[in-house]
Design a protein around this motif. Structure first.
Motif, PDB file in Angstrom:
ATOM      1  N   LEU A 107      -2.792   0.141  -7.502  1.00 23.25           N
ATOM      2  CA  LEU A 107      -1.625   0.624  -6.747  1.00 23.25           C
ATOM      3  C   LEU A 107      -2.004   0.884  -5.296  1.00 23.25           C
ATOM      4  O   LEU A 107      -1.278   0.491  -4.365  1.00 23.25           O
ATOM      5  N   LEU A 108      -3.137   1.535  -5.069  1.00 23.43           N
ATOM      6  CA  LEU A 108      -3.559   1.851  -3.704  1.00 23.43           C
ATOM      7  C   LEU A 108      -3.872   0.592  -2.897  1.00 23.43           C
ATOM      8  O   LEU A 108      -3.582   0.530  -1.696  1.00 23.43           O
TER       9      LEU A 108
ATOM     10  N   GLU B  46      -2.380  -2.271  -3.226  1.00 26.05           N
ATOM     11  CA  GLU B  46      -1.088  -2.837  -2.833  1.00 26.05           C
ATOM     12  C   GLU B  46      -0.466  -2.051  -1.679  1.00 26.05           C
ATOM     13  O   GLU B  46       0.142  -2.636  -0.769  1.00 26.05           O
ATOM     14  N   ILE B  47      -0.621  -0.722  -1.706  1.00 26.08           N
ATOM     15  CA  ILE B  47      -0.066   0.109  -0.636  1.00 26.08           C
ATOM     16  C   ILE B  47      -0.765  -0.187   0.689  1.00 26.08           C
ATOM     17  O   ILE B  47      -0.117  -0.302   1.738  1.00 26.08           O
ATOM     18  N   VAL B  48      -2.077  -0.332   0.664  1.00 25.41           N
ATOM     19  CA  VAL B  48      -2.829  -0.652   1.886  1.00 25.41           C
ATOM     20  C   VAL B  48      -2.366  -1.991   2.460  1.00 25.41           C
ATOM     21  O   VAL B  48      -2.192  -2.141   3.680  1.00 25.41           O
ATOM     22  N   ASP B  49      -2.127  -2.967   1.582  1.00 21.38           N
ATOM     23  CA  ASP B  49      -1.627  -4.266   2.050  1.00 21.38           C
ATOM     24  C   ASP B  49      -0.244  -4.122   2.679  1.00 21.38           C
ATOM     25  O   ASP B  49       0.047  -4.749   3.712  1.00 21.38           O
ATOM     26  N   LEU B  50       0.610  -3.320   2.060  1.00 22.35           N
ATOM     27  CA  LEU B  50       1.963  -3.120   2.587  1.00 22.35           C
ATOM     28  C   LEU B  50       1.948  -2.464   3.964  1.00 22.35           C
ATOM     29  O   LEU B  50       2.767  -2.788   4.829  1.00 22.35           O
ATOM     30  N   LEU B  51       1.007  -1.548   4.186  1.00 22.33           N
ATOM     31  CA  LEU B  51       0.939  -0.820   5.454  1.00 22.33           C
ATOM     32  C   LEU B  51       0.457  -1.691   6.610  1.00 22.33           C
ATOM     33  O   LEU B  51       0.690  -1.366   7.771  1.00 22.33           O
TER      34      LEU B  51
ATOM     35  N   ILE C 289       5.738   7.921  -2.743  1.00 24.80           N
ATOM     36  CA  ILE C 289       5.050   9.163  -2.351  1.00 24.80           C
ATOM     37  C   ILE C 289       3.781   8.834  -1.557  1.00 24.80           C
ATOM     38  O   ILE C 289       3.546   9.367  -0.463  1.00 24.80           O
ATOM     39  N   LEU C 290       2.943   7.959  -2.126  1.00 21.90           N
ATOM     40  CA  LEU C 290       1.665   7.632  -1.482  1.00 21.90           C
ATOM     41  C   LEU C 290       1.857   6.842  -0.187  1.00 21.90           C
ATOM     42  O   LEU C 290       1.124   7.033   0.785  1.00 21.90           O
ATOM     43  N   LEU C 291       2.859   5.960  -0.172  1.00 22.07           N
ATOM     44  CA  LEU C 291       3.159   5.216   1.054  1.00 22.07           C
ATOM     45  C   LEU C 291       3.474   6.175   2.196  1.00 22.07           C
ATOM     46  O   LEU C 291       2.993   6.019   3.319  1.00 22.07           O
ATOM     47  N   ASN C 292       4.268   7.169   1.895  1.00 25.84           N
ATOM     48  CA  ASN C 292       4.670   8.125   2.921  1.00 25.84           C
ATOM     49  C   ASN C 292       3.491   8.969   3.390  1.00 25.84           C
ATOM     50  O   ASN C 292       3.279   9.148   4.601  1.00 25.84           O
ATOM     51  N   LEU C 293       2.711   9.497   2.436  1.00 26.32           N
ATOM     52  CA  LEU C 293       1.588  10.365   2.803  1.00 26.32           C
ATOM     53  C   LEU C 293       0.500   9.604   3.555  1.00 26.32           C
ATOM     54  O   LEU C 293      -0.027  10.084   4.575  1.00 26.32           O
TER      55      LEU C 293
END
Length: 402
Positions: free
Chosen positions: A261-262, A264-269, A296-300
């Motif tokens: 999950l993390l 994927e979030i790093v790629d999205l950012l 939640i994690l994307l925002n933080l």
């Protein structure tokens, strides 16, 4: 038999009775305890809490008889609410012209009655706390005082019920208005997204087509127009995310590992600054609403990137499972949050006042959405921070059972 007449304020009295929301409700322990107690104290077989409706006597509590209502025109209580004295007494109904041929006397064998009118703060007699006996008798002074005292407690219960009903109605109205507000915000936000996109595109077209004809001030104005449009667009996107977070179902289950999950979030950012993000040392499987945790994690993480004035951004993320809860912590080396602002940052539209590393101010929507999502997932969030050093967010969410 004399049928009880109606009070002069009967219409207003009926409205008052309806306001308490007690007619046709089921028996309740609080009232039943009182009728049982008063029957014991006064040594009678029957004790009732009554409410006088239009054409019936509704028995909210009935100790000693199996019925829950009786006709108003044969009720002793219909007479009791007309009597200005504290206790309406009928010591021998067979010798009383009002009751000697009343079905309560001739068919049910009741000879004695005592009733205390239940009078609300507006002076309306709603009903009675009353007792019956099958033999002529009277009450001692202590029994009369007990009957009046317990009638006072019944009226307190009535008032508590009315207050609860009022609070419930207010809550329903607030919820309805909140839904209307959210619907309005959603519609307006969606309707504004397209014009803003058009403004951004138009600014680019003007710059490309007429850029050579514009002076430095003209280029500055176009850049300002585009920047302002992006700011408003991001604000609207944040509002939409905040209100649409209500639609997330807490029982929706996804099983996934936290590292994936993390990643994927790093790629999205699409991080374009010098940044080191340290994932949890142990990769664990998570069972919860994936899209909610991702938001939640994307925002933080996004905040840790934006509100950071260091040459190298450091973000440490921890996660573990304990006692049915997933515990998360996210620590950065950013600007920090003033102590007096730390209690406010989860309030919608509340901002710290700092500009991010690109010079933009926050809208005070993101962290409110984060808290809303975390609470919806059965958890809580807290923050600790030191200006110039960094910030740590800690939160929990409930682990769903497969």
């Amino acid at each position: 038999m004399i049928i009880p007449s109606l009070p002069s304020n009967e219409q207003e009295r009926q409205i008052a009775v309806q306001e308490y929301g007690l007619l046709d409700t089921l028996p309740e322990k609080d009232f039943d305890i009182i009728t049982s107690l008063v029957a014991t104290i006064c040594e009678v077989p029957v004790a009732l809490v009554t409410l006088l409706d239009t054409d019936r006597n509704f028995l909210k509590s009935h100790f000693g008889i199996p019925i829950n209502q009786s006709p108003r025109n044969t009720s002793f209580c219909g007479h009791a609410i007309l009597d200005p004295s504290e206790i309406f007494l009928v010591e021998d109904a067979e010798q009383d012209e009002r009751f000697f041929d009343n079905p309560v006397v001739t068919e049910q064998g009741m000879k004695f009655y005592a009733g205390v009118p239940l009078i609300n703060k507006d002076g309306f007699a709603l009903g009675t706390l009353c007792i019956f006996d099958k033999k002529p008798r009277t009450l001692t002074k202590k029994q009369k005082e007990a009957l009046k005292g317990l009638a006072h407690q019944v009226m307190n219960l009535f008032e508590e019920r009315r207050r609860n009903n009022t609070m419930q109605q207010l809550q329903i109205e607030l919820e309805n208005r909140n839904e209307e507000l959210k619907s309005f915000a959603g519609v307006i936000s969606h309707d504004m997204k397209m014009p803003l996109s058009n403004m951004i595109i138009t600014a680019d077209i003007l710059k490309a087509k007429y850029g050579n004809e514009l002076d430095e001030k003209g280029h500055e104005y176009l850049s300002y127009l585009k920047s302002s449009s992006f700011t408003l667009s991001n604000y609207i996107s944040g509002l939409l995310a905040h209100y649409e977070s209500d639609k997330i179902t807490t029982d929706h289950k996804d099983v996934f590992d936290i590292h994936h999950l993390l990643e994927e979030i790093v790629d999205l950012l699409n991080i374009n600054v010098d940044c080191e993000i340290n994932f949890p040392e142990k990769n664990i499987d998570i069972n919860c609403n994936r899209s909610a945790l991702e938001q939640i994690l994307l925002n933080l993480i996004g905040n840790s990137l934006k509100y950071n004035d260091k040459d190298e951004i450091l973000i440490d993320i921890e996660c573990y499972n304990k006692n049915g809860l997933y515990h998360f912590s996210l620590t950065d080396n950013g600007m920090g949050i003033p102590k007096e602002k730390q209690k406010e940052i989860f309030t919608l539209f509340s901002t710290v006042g700092n500009v991010d590393r690109n010079g933009n101010k926050g809208h005070g929507i993101g962290l409110s959405t984060v808290q809303k999502l975390i609470n919806k997932l059965g958890g809580d969030i807290s923050v600790s921070s030191k200006l110039g050093v960094g910030t740590t967010f800690e939160f929990t969410i409930a682990a769903l059972i497969s």
